[in-house]
Design a protein around this motif. Structure first.
Motif, short mmCIF file in Angstrom:
data_model
loop_
_atom_site.label_atom_id
_atom_site.label_comp_id
_atom_site.label_asym_id
_atom_site.label_seq_id
_atom_site.Cartn_x
_atom_site.Cartn_y
_atom_site.Cartn_z
N UNK A 4 4.99 9.93 -7.44
CA UNK A 4 5.90 10.09 -8.57
C UNK A 4 5.15 10.49 -9.84
N UNK A 5 4.05 9.82 -10.10
CA UNK A 5 3.27 10.10 -11.31
C UNK A 5 2.71 11.52 -11.30
N UNK A 6 2.31 11.99 -10.13
CA UNK A 6 1.72 13.32 -10.02
C UNK A 6 2.75 14.44 -10.02
N UNK A 7 4.02 14.09 -9.80
CA UNK A 7 5.04 15.12 -9.65
C UNK A 7 6.19 14.99 -10.65
N UNK A 8 5.95 14.29 -11.73
CA UNK A 8 6.93 14.23 -12.81
C UNK A 8 8.17 13.42 -12.50
N UNK A 9 8.09 12.52 -11.56
CA UNK A 9 9.21 11.64 -11.25
C UNK A 9 8.96 10.26 -11.86
N UNK A 10 10.01 9.54 -12.10
CA UNK A 10 9.86 8.17 -12.60
C UNK A 10 10.28 7.19 -11.50
N UNK A 11 9.87 5.95 -11.66
CA UNK A 11 10.21 4.94 -10.65
C UNK A 11 10.42 3.58 -11.31
N UNK A 12 11.19 2.76 -10.62
CA UNK A 12 11.41 1.38 -11.02
C UNK A 12 11.26 0.52 -9.77
N UNK A 13 10.67 -0.65 -9.93
CA UNK A 13 10.40 -1.52 -8.79
C UNK A 13 11.36 -2.70 -8.74
N UNK A 14 11.65 -3.10 -7.51
CA UNK A 14 12.35 -4.37 -7.26
C UNK A 14 11.66 -4.99 -6.06
N UNK A 15 11.02 -6.13 -6.26
CA UNK A 15 10.24 -6.75 -5.19
C UNK A 15 10.88 -8.06 -4.76
N UNK A 16 10.64 -8.41 -3.50
CA UNK A 16 11.20 -9.64 -2.94
C UNK A 16 10.10 -10.41 -2.22
N UNK B 129 0.83 -1.22 0.00
CA UNK B 129 0.00 0.00 0.00
C UNK B 129 0.86 1.26 0.00
N UNK B 130 1.93 1.25 0.77
CA UNK B 130 2.81 2.42 0.82
C UNK B 130 3.53 2.60 -0.51
N UNK B 131 3.93 1.50 -1.14
CA UNK B 131 4.57 1.58 -2.45
C UNK B 131 3.61 2.18 -3.48
N UNK B 132 2.32 1.82 -3.37
CA UNK B 132 1.33 2.39 -4.28
C UNK B 132 1.22 3.91 -4.08
N UNK B 133 1.31 4.35 -2.83
CA UNK B 133 1.29 5.79 -2.56
C UNK B 133 2.51 6.47 -3.17
N UNK B 134 3.66 5.78 -3.11
CA UNK B 134 4.88 6.34 -3.70
C UNK B 134 4.76 6.45 -5.22
N UNK B 135 4.17 5.45 -5.84
CA UNK B 135 3.96 5.50 -7.30
C UNK B 135 3.06 6.68 -7.67
N UNK B 136 2.00 6.84 -6.88
CA UNK B 136 1.07 7.95 -7.15
C UNK B 136 1.80 9.28 -7.06
#
Length: 372
Positions: A234-246, A225-232
């Motif tokens: 980034x998307x709203x503020x012109x940042x990009x992201x890449x995920x690595x999950x374990x 859930x927190x990662x989803x907030x981080x994606x949101x």
């Protein structure tokens, strides 16, 4: 003298004696009755009467509670509280210590309340076994630290009330339906991560960071859930992201390495699996000159660069206050779940120097070094 006159006098005397006896009994507090005969039971009255003032109902509870009535309503019975933790780490340990200390400070000493702490050591099967054992009705309440133990306990659908500590998204996790009106016999504290504030902190401290790596465990709903907030964000503020999950801690180092040459910074949600391997993440990030923004002060103590943190001991203490409300007679449904706000900006000075970053000295920033 006529028989009727003698009989009348005898009746009057009997009535007078009965009334007198009743008055004496009332004055002496004789109220116990034998339900089978409806006659006064002196032995029951003696059993009900306290031997001394110290033995009066509630007196033992007051004594054990340091005289402040903290054990009121439990008639001097020693209370039993369980605590469940998924894994040992600094943040969870501080939450537990804050919870216990607040209970002790509010009058629940060791004589009044026994605490049974169990840790699943990161094993999901062990966690289920612990939750089943604590749902047997022998506990007055169970405190659960973070999301997995809370879910495990609530899913038992036990009559034993649950006070959860630091569940970041209680409704999404399914442990309650509404924050204001707790159900499922559970309530507690949320440490909702201030994602927006942490990313805004990154824009101040490392303004050149435009691509963020998101490192988290997919089995922890709070982290997802927190990662989803981080994606949101980034998307709203012109940042990009890449995920690595374990899926477990043995995968953390490789996941961090997979991000190192692709991102400018790494953000880690409130994730116990990543936290358990933070020294490995720290090593990878420092070598790559990448700042790591964590979600707790403990992550920063373990080498993450910075965060805006919630006091772990404070959230444990706040949860204990809610537990006390229940122990003193308030129904769980009448104790709303609460969000404990972040209160401090924390920067790891060792990491700051390793990355060559300059952070202006500020009264609002707490500088720490690596935990030993």
């Amino acid at each position: 003298m006529k028989k009727s006159s003698i009989y009348g006098k005898m009746v009057k005397r009997a009535i007078a004696m009965t009334v007198a006896a009743a008055l004496v009994c009332a004055a002496a507090g004789c109220s116990s009755k034998d339900s089978s005969s409806g006659t006064a039971d002196p032995s029951a009255a003696a059993a009900d009467a306290p031997a001394s003032a110290d033995d009066a109902p509630g007196a033992e509870g007051d004594k054990m509670a340091g005289g402040n009535g903290a054990a009121a309503g439990n008639e001097g019975r020693q209370l039993k509280v369980g605590i469940i933790q998924m894994i040992e780490n600094g943040a969870f340990n501080d939450m537990r210590e804050g919870f216990i200390q607040e209970l002790r400070d509010k009058g629940y000493g060791e004589e009044a309340l026994v605490i049974d702490y169990k840790c699943a050591q990161g094993d999901a099967s062990n966690l289920q076994t612990i939750a089943q054992g604590m749902s047997d009705g022998s506990y007055d309440l169970v405190a659960t630290i973070a999301t997995p133990p809370t879910q495990a306990m609530v899913n038992q659908e036990t009559d034993t009330p649950v006070i959860f500590i630091a569940v970041s998204a209680p409704v999404a996790a399914g442990v309650i339906t509404e924050m204001e009106k707790p159900d499922k016999n559970a309530t507690g504290t949320s440490n909702a991560i201030p994602v927006d504030d942490i990313f805004q902190l990154s824009s101040r401290l490392t303004p050149d960071a435009k691509t963020f790596g998101l490192l988290y465990c997919t089995s922890e709903v709070n982290s997802v859930n927190t990662a989803e907030d981080a994606k949101r964000y980034c998307e709203e503020n012109g940042l990009s992201y890449k995920e690595a999950v374990v899926t477990n801690s043995s995968e953390v180092q490789q996941a961090a390495q997979s991000l190192a040459d692709r991102v400018d910074a790494i953000f880690i949600p409130n994730d116990s699996v990543i936290q358990s391997a933070m020294p490995l993440v720290t090593e990878v990030a420092r070598d790559a000159k990448i700042p790591v923004y964590g979600s707790s002060a403990t992550m920063v103590d373990s080498g993450a660069f910075a965060t805006i943190a919630i006091s772990d001991k404070a959230i444990g203490s706040r949860s204990a206050d809610m537990a006390i409300q229940y122990l003193e007679g308030t129904a769980i449904a009448d104790i709303p779940a609460v969000v404990v706000p972040a209160s401090a900006t924390v920067v790891n000075q060792t990491t700051m120097e390793a990355l060559g970053i300059t952070v202006a000295d500020d009264d609002k920033i707490q500088f720490v070094t690596d935990a030993q």
